[in-house]
Every structure is written in structure tokens, then in C-alpha cells.
Motif scaffolding. Structure first.
Motif, short mmCIF file in Angstrom:
data_model
loop_
_atom_site.label_atom_id
_atom_site.label_comp_id
_atom_site.label_asym_id
_atom_site.label_seq_id
_atom_site.Cartn_x
_atom_site.Cartn_y
_atom_site.Cartn_z
N VAL A 78 0.86 -1.19 0.00
CA VAL A 78 0.00 0.00 0.00
C VAL A 78 0.89 1.24 0.00
O VAL A 78 2.06 1.18 0.35
N LYS A 79 0.31 2.35 -0.37
CA LYS A 79 1.04 3.60 -0.29
C LYS A 79 1.30 3.93 1.18
O LYS A 79 0.45 3.71 2.03
N LEU A 80 2.49 4.43 1.46
CA LEU A 80 2.87 4.79 2.82
C LEU A 80 1.81 5.71 3.44
O LEU A 80 1.40 6.69 2.84
N GLY A 81 1.38 5.34 4.66
CA GLY A 81 0.37 6.11 5.36
C GLY A 81 -0.96 5.39 5.45
O GLY A 81 -1.79 5.71 6.30
N GLU A 82 -1.19 4.39 4.60
CA GLU A 82 -2.40 3.58 4.67
C GLU A 82 -2.21 2.43 5.66
O GLU A 82 -1.08 2.06 5.96
N PRO A 83 -3.30 1.82 6.14
CA PRO A 83 -3.19 0.77 7.17
C PRO A 83 -2.41 -0.45 6.68
O PRO A 83 -2.57 -0.87 5.54
N MET A 84 -1.61 -0.98 7.56
CA MET A 84 -0.79 -2.16 7.24
C MET A 84 -1.64 -3.42 7.26
O MET A 84 -2.46 -3.60 8.14
N PRO A 85 -1.49 -4.30 6.27
CA PRO A 85 -2.28 -5.53 6.23
C PRO A 85 -1.66 -6.63 7.09
O PRO A 85 -0.55 -6.50 7.57
N GLU A 86 -2.39 -7.71 7.20
CA GLU A 86 -1.83 -8.88 7.87
C GLU A 86 -0.77 -9.50 6.96
O GLU A 86 -0.85 -9.40 5.73
N ARG A 87 0.18 -10.14 7.59
CA ARG A 87 1.22 -10.82 6.83
C ARG A 87 0.60 -11.97 6.04
O ARG A 87 -0.04 -12.87 6.62
N PRO A 88 0.75 -12.00 4.71
CA PRO A 88 0.09 -13.04 3.90
C PRO A 88 0.54 -14.46 4.24
O PRO A 88 -0.27 -15.36 4.37
N THR A 89 1.88 -14.65 4.33
CA THR A 89 2.43 -15.97 4.65
C THR A 89 3.70 -15.77 5.46
O THR A 89 4.23 -14.66 5.54
N SER A 90 4.20 -16.85 6.01
CA SER A 90 5.45 -16.78 6.78
C SER A 90 6.65 -16.49 5.89
O SER A 90 7.72 -16.13 6.38
N LYS A 91 6.47 -16.64 4.58
CA LYS A 91 7.55 -16.37 3.62
C LYS A 91 7.65 -14.88 3.28
O LYS A 91 8.62 -14.45 2.66
N HIS A 92 6.64 -14.10 3.63
CA HIS A 92 6.63 -12.67 3.33
C HIS A 92 7.33 -11.88 4.43
O HIS A 92 7.13 -12.14 5.62
N ASN A 93 8.16 -10.92 4.03
CA ASN A 93 8.84 -10.02 4.96
C ASN A 93 8.51 -8.58 4.63
O ASN A 93 8.18 -8.25 3.49
N GLN A 94 8.61 -7.71 5.62
CA GLN A 94 8.33 -6.30 5.39
C GLN A 94 9.35 -5.70 4.41
O GLN A 94 10.53 -6.02 4.46
N GLY A 95 8.86 -4.84 3.54
CA GLY A 95 9.74 -4.21 2.58
C GLY A 95 9.10 -2.99 1.96
O GLY A 95 8.04 -2.54 2.38
N PHE A 96 9.74 -2.48 0.92
CA PHE A 96 9.25 -1.28 0.23
C PHE A 96 9.32 -1.50 -1.27
O PHE A 96 10.02 -2.39 -1.77
N ARG A 97 8.58 -0.65 -1.99
CA ARG A 97 8.66 -0.62 -3.46
C ARG A 97 8.52 0.83 -3.89
O ARG A 97 7.63 1.55 -3.41
N VAL A 98 9.38 1.26 -4.82
CA VAL A 98 9.38 2.67 -5.24
C VAL A 98 9.73 2.75 -6.72
O VAL A 98 10.51 1.94 -7.24
N LYS A 99 9.12 3.71 -7.42
CA LYS A 99 9.45 3.94 -8.83
C LYS A 99 10.71 4.79 -8.92
O LYS A 99 10.90 5.72 -8.14
N ILE A 100 11.55 4.44 -9.90
CA ILE A 100 12.78 5.20 -10.15
C ILE A 100 12.91 5.42 -11.65
O ILE A 100 12.28 4.73 -12.45
N ALA A 101 13.73 6.40 -12.03
CA ALA A 101 13.93 6.66 -13.46
C ALA A 101 15.21 7.44 -13.69
O ALA A 101 15.65 8.22 -12.85
N ASN A 102 15.82 7.22 -14.83
CA ASN A 102 16.79 8.13 -15.43
C ASN A 102 16.84 7.83 -16.93
O ASN A 102 16.12 6.94 -17.41
N LYS A 103 17.65 8.56 -17.68
CA LYS A 103 17.61 8.41 -19.14
C LYS A 103 18.07 7.02 -19.59
O LYS A 103 17.54 6.47 -20.55
N GLU A 104 19.07 6.47 -18.93
CA GLU A 104 19.60 5.18 -19.33
C GLU A 104 18.64 4.03 -18.95
O GLU A 104 18.47 3.08 -19.70
N LEU A 105 18.02 4.13 -17.79
CA LEU A 105 17.18 3.05 -17.28
C LEU A 105 15.74 3.16 -17.74
O LEU A 105 15.01 2.17 -17.77
#
Length: 202
Positions: A78-105
């Protein structure tokens, strides 16, 4: 912790191209998928050199649960600031995802669940929050200069990891929701100018 952490499901089929990072080797790698002549999909990986600069959409960073078990990534974000969900499985760990960009990538996603990387992203996001009001409507340019050694102590023994060394150097006008056309946004320095030509926007 500044990232807070929460969720939303997104299928692996509609994710953007990615860059990945190894907390063991300290390597950033771009991953490009391509379709072969028989119609199947393959991927090509290329290590990225330091230093590098990327535009990072820290204002819309997602947090939640990530797993790379079972042959493919599984995200509950979820977007930062929204309520945290339950952990889906024991294989899932907390983390982040973010968009990045530059001319080469071009436009890509960067995600991680290793504590070594989450800690430095947390610090980067705190830096972003402190500068955000002075740079309203702009997004930060993050300079990655290398890695630093991190020693992790545990009952099973000491382990050495590598964390990215990064900082915000500029703020620019950039629309992450628009298709990347390779435009040239105007860079606005946060501290001192990085001398010479700017490799991000040339």
C-alpha cells in the motif's frame, strides 16, 4: 520508523521493469525482459556502475509485505500512510517498493525486503520528508555513490552485508504517472551543485 509499512495486491504480470540490489555483493543490476523467437520470455541482466543518479518517487513509496519464494515475486503493498495488512504468509517479509527513473534506465521499480536496505531507505525517506516542503511539486534526485559494509551479529554467527550509500542532491519536475519520453527536467540543487555536466539529464 518513517516508512510505517502497509498493503494492496498487484499482479506480477503488470509490474514495471526493475532494478535489483544484492545486499551480499553490493551490486545494482538492471533486469530487462524480452520475448524470444519461439514466443517465450527471457531476461538479460546488466550490472550498474557507481556513481549513478536516479529520480526516485519517494512521495509515493509503497510499503508492505514481499516474498520471492515460489519462482516469482509476491507483493502485498500500500502507499505509505495507509493501514498495514496482515502478513500473507510466513515467507513474506516487510519491505518497500518505489518507482525510479533516469535516461539510461527509463522508468522502473526498485523493491527490497532485506533489513540492511530497508534501514537506509528509511533514513533516505526521513531526509526526503525534511526537504519536501521546500520543494513542493518536485521529486528528488538520489545520487548513489557506492556501498558501506554492515556487520550483522546473530546467534548463528556474524554476517557481513553491504548497504547502498545514497543522498538527495537535487529536486526536479517529473511525472511518474506519465509515460517516460526521455525528457529533460530542470534540476534544482539541494546543497551544492555537482560540478560539470549532469549525466542524469544530458
Amino acid at each position: 520508523m518513517a516508512l510505517g509499512l502497509q498493503t494492496e495486491t498487484k499482479s506480477a504480470g503488470d509490474i514495471l521493469p526493475i532494478i535489483k540490489y544484492s545486499a551480499q555483493s553490493g551490486d545494482f543490476v538492471r533486469v530487462d525482459r524480452f520475448q524470444t523467437s519461439d514466443g517465450t520470455w527471457d531476461k538479460e541482466e546488466q550490472e550498474l556502475a557507481f556513481p549513478m543518479e536516479i529520480i526516485m518517487d519517494l512521495g509515493n513509496i509503497e510499503v508492505g509485505w514481499i516474498s520471492f519464494e515460489g519462482g516469482g515475486p509476491s507483493f502485498e503493498m500500500v502507499k505509505l500512510g495507509e493501514p498495514m495488512p496482515e502478513r500473507p504468509t510466513s515467507k513474506h517479509n516487510q519491505g518497500f517498493r518505489v518507482k525510479i527513473a533516469n535516461k539510461e534506465l527509463g522508468l522502473r521499480e526498485f523493491s527490497h525486503q532485506a533489513k540492511t536496505v530497508v534501514r537506509v531507505m528509511d533514513a533516505l525517506h526521513t531526509e526526503f520528508e525534511g526537504l519536501q516542503l521546500k520543494n513542493k511539486g518536485k521529486v528528488p534526485v538520489v545520487q548513489i555513490t557506492g556501498t558501506e559494509r554492515v556487520l550483522s551479529k546473530s546467534p548463528k554467527g556474524d554476517k557481513v552485508y553491504k548497504a547502498p550509500v545514497w543522498k538527495i542532491t537535487k529536486w526536479v519536475d517529473y511525472e511518474f504517472d506519465a509515460k517516460d519520453e526521455g525528457g529533460t527536467p530542470e534540476a534544482e540543487p539541494v546543497q551544492e551543485e555537482v560540478g560539470g555536466d549532469d549525466p542524469l539529464f544530458d
